[in-house]
Write a protein that holds these residues in place. Structure first.
Motif, PDB file in Angstrom:
ATOM      1  N   LEU A 194      48.438  48.287  45.793  1.00 21.40           N
ATOM      2  CA  LEU A 194      47.090  47.764  45.617  1.00 21.40           C
ATOM      3  C   LEU A 194      46.630  47.227  46.978  1.00 21.40           C
ATOM      4  O   LEU A 194      47.189  46.260  47.490  1.00 21.40           O
ATOM      5  N   LEU A 195      45.620  47.858  47.555  1.00 20.68           N
ATOM      6  CA  LEU A 195      45.221  47.536  48.926  1.00 20.68           C
ATOM      7  C   LEU A 195      43.971  46.659  48.954  1.00 20.68           C
ATOM      8  O   LEU A 195      42.985  46.924  48.262  1.00 20.68           O
ATOM      9  N   ALA A 196      44.029  45.611  49.760  1.00 24.16           N
ATOM     10  CA  ALA A 196      42.884  44.715  49.948  1.00 24.16           C
ATOM     11  C   ALA A 196      42.957  44.141  51.353  1.00 24.16           C
ATOM     12  O   ALA A 196      44.008  44.148  51.993  1.00 24.16           O
ATOM     13  N   LYS A 197      41.821  43.630  51.833  1.00 27.63           N
ATOM     14  CA  LYS A 197      41.792  42.968  53.131  1.00 27.63           C
ATOM     15  C   LYS A 197      41.809  41.458  52.926  1.00 27.63           C
ATOM     16  O   LYS A 197      40.866  40.890  52.365  1.00 27.63           O
ATOM     17  N   VAL A 198      42.890  40.798  53.381  1.00 26.36           N
ATOM     18  CA  VAL A 198      43.036  39.354  53.228  1.00 26.36           C
ATOM     19  C   VAL A 198      43.714  38.776  54.471  1.00 26.36           C
ATOM     20  O   VAL A 198      44.287  39.512  55.276  1.00 26.36           O
ATOM     21  N   ASP A 199      43.640  37.479  54.593  1.00 28.84           N
ATOM     22  CA  ASP A 199      44.462  36.759  55.558  1.00 28.84           C
ATOM     23  C   ASP A 199      45.776  36.436  54.860  1.00 28.84           C
ATOM     24  O   ASP A 199      45.782  35.833  53.777  1.00 28.84           O
ATOM     25  N   LEU A 200      46.895  36.822  55.445  1.00 27.81           N
ATOM     26  CA  LEU A 200      48.190  36.676  54.772  1.00 27.81           C
ATOM     27  C   LEU A 200      48.475  35.231  54.394  1.00 27.81           C
ATOM     28  O   LEU A 200      48.851  34.930  53.256  1.00 27.81           O
ATOM     29  N   ASP A 201      48.300  34.326  55.344  1.00 30.38           N
ATOM     30  CA  ASP A 201      48.577  32.917  55.079  1.00 30.38           C
ATOM     31  C   ASP A 201      47.569  32.342  54.087  1.00 30.38           C
ATOM     32  O   ASP A 201      47.922  31.582  53.189  1.00 30.38           O
ATOM     33  N   GLY A 202      46.294  32.734  54.242  1.00 28.17           N
ATOM     34  CA  GLY A 202      45.267  32.235  53.333  1.00 28.17           C
ATOM     35  C   GLY A 202      45.499  32.676  51.902  1.00 28.17           C
ATOM     36  O   GLY A 202      45.338  31.901  50.960  1.00 28.17           O
ATOM     37  N   TYR A 203      45.891  33.939  51.714  1.00 27.56           N
ATOM     38  CA  TYR A 203      46.171  34.442  50.369  1.00 27.56           C
ATOM     39  C   TYR A 203      47.348  33.700  49.746  1.00 27.56           C
ATOM     40  O   TYR A 203      47.318  33.333  48.565  1.00 27.56           O
ATOM     41  N   ALA A 204      48.387  33.455  50.554  1.00 26.25           N
ATOM     42  CA  ALA A 204      49.554  32.719  50.055  1.00 26.25           C
ATOM     43  C   ALA A 204      49.150  31.312  49.624  1.00 26.25           C
ATOM     44  O   ALA A 204      49.625  30.808  48.594  1.00 26.25           O
TER      45      ALA A 204
END
Length: 307
Positions: A194-204
């Motif tokens: 499942l592909l999306a554009k996110v900030d890794l730390d922000g999503y966590a």
């Protein structure tokens, strides 16, 4: 004879023109005086005062522009006052939320250090100290996130990621905590990418804050985390069977410093869900919540699909 009539008409028109000009000048003078009075009133602190004007007046456009500037200025002043009040509340909350656990930590450590607590009691005290220290760290982390989000220096590193695998890696660290808190858990994440554009730390941080919110406040016995993809969005649902949220509180829970349960003012900072909402928005996502008191609460975070 004709010459005299023509001359008379000329003098009449000249006089009429002079009267019109004089009337217009007097009108402009009156308008300017009204504008000066209004501006003096505004300067004295009456932010609701506006300059009155009629469309066909010479100074109308000028008056409307000043009114527009004053309106924007008042809106900005209102925002600054609200921010000042928020900062005041935050400092009050900070004083209480940091001082109280620190005082508790010192008390328990003093008891251990002086030998007042021994044997099993000493071990219990140390467990309490450890838990309080982790709570304090979590609170300071929230404060740090909140100040970063509300500073002009905050930025995200948005990249295209495989969200299913990322979510699995974040949630696996929560499984021991679920078991420690006797919280039954169910996790449903598709095996496909499942592909999306996110900030890794922000999503966590979004996911961690929502899960922590369930553990800290819901009094739930079960949590279900589910990820699904529709045509346009990837949805992450975090559901629990806890005490729920009152309908009156639902529109406000993503506001900073808002606490649903006023009777538990020592629980939570009122920052966690505000941070979640801001983080999701900055990553072009969105978040919503639905709840039924004493039955369930479901938080849903959505991000656009990136193919």
């Amino acid at each position: 004879m004709i010459f005299n009539v023509t001359l008379g008409i000329f003098f009449f028109l000249s006089l009429l023109f002079d009267m019109i000009c004089m009337g217009k000048l007097l009108g402009v003078k009156r308008q300017l005086q009204n504008m000066t009075d209004a501006l003096n009133d505004m300067e004295a602190g009456n932010g609701n005062r506006r300059i009155l004007a009629v469309d066909n007046e010479l100074t109308a456009d000028f008056s409307y522009k000043i009114n527009e500037i004053v309106t924007r200025y008042e809106e900005r002043i209102s925002e600054l006052r609200a921010a000042d009040e928020t900062n005041r509340q935050l400092m009050t909350s900070l004083s209480h939320d940091v001082r109280t656990p620190l005082t508790t930590l010192i008390g328990y450590l003093e008891a251990v250090h002086r030998g007042v607590a021994t044997g099993k009691e000493r071990e219990d005290y140390l467990k309490i100290v450890r838990r309080k220290a982790h709570d304090l760290k979590d609170y300071i982390d929230l404060l740090f996130d909140w100040f970063k989000l509300n500073s002009g220096e905050f930025s995200l590193s948005i990249e295209r990621v495989e969200l299913a695998e990322l979510t699995r890696n974040i949630l696996k660290d929560w499984i021991p905590i679920f078991e420690e808190n006797h919280l039954n858990y169910e996790i449903e994440i598709p095996e496909r990418a499942l592909l999306a554009k996110v900030d890794l730390d922000g999503y966590a941080r979004i996911l961690n804050n929502l899960v922590q919110n369930v553990i800290a406040h819901s009094r739930a016995t079960q949590i279900k985390i589910e990820m699904v993809q529709n045509e346009k969005e990837i949805e992450i649902h975090i559901a629990d069977n806890g005490i729920g949220i009152e309908k009156a509180d639902l529109p406000h829970i993503f506001k900073r410093l808002y606490k649903c349960d006023k009777g538990r003012s020592d629980k939570g900072s009122g920052l966690g869900l505000s941070i979640v909402g801001q983080m999701a928005e900055k990553m072009e996502g969105r978040i919503n919540v639905r709840s039924e008191p004493n039955q369930y609460t479901v938080f849903t975070v959505c991000f656009p699909v990136k193919k």
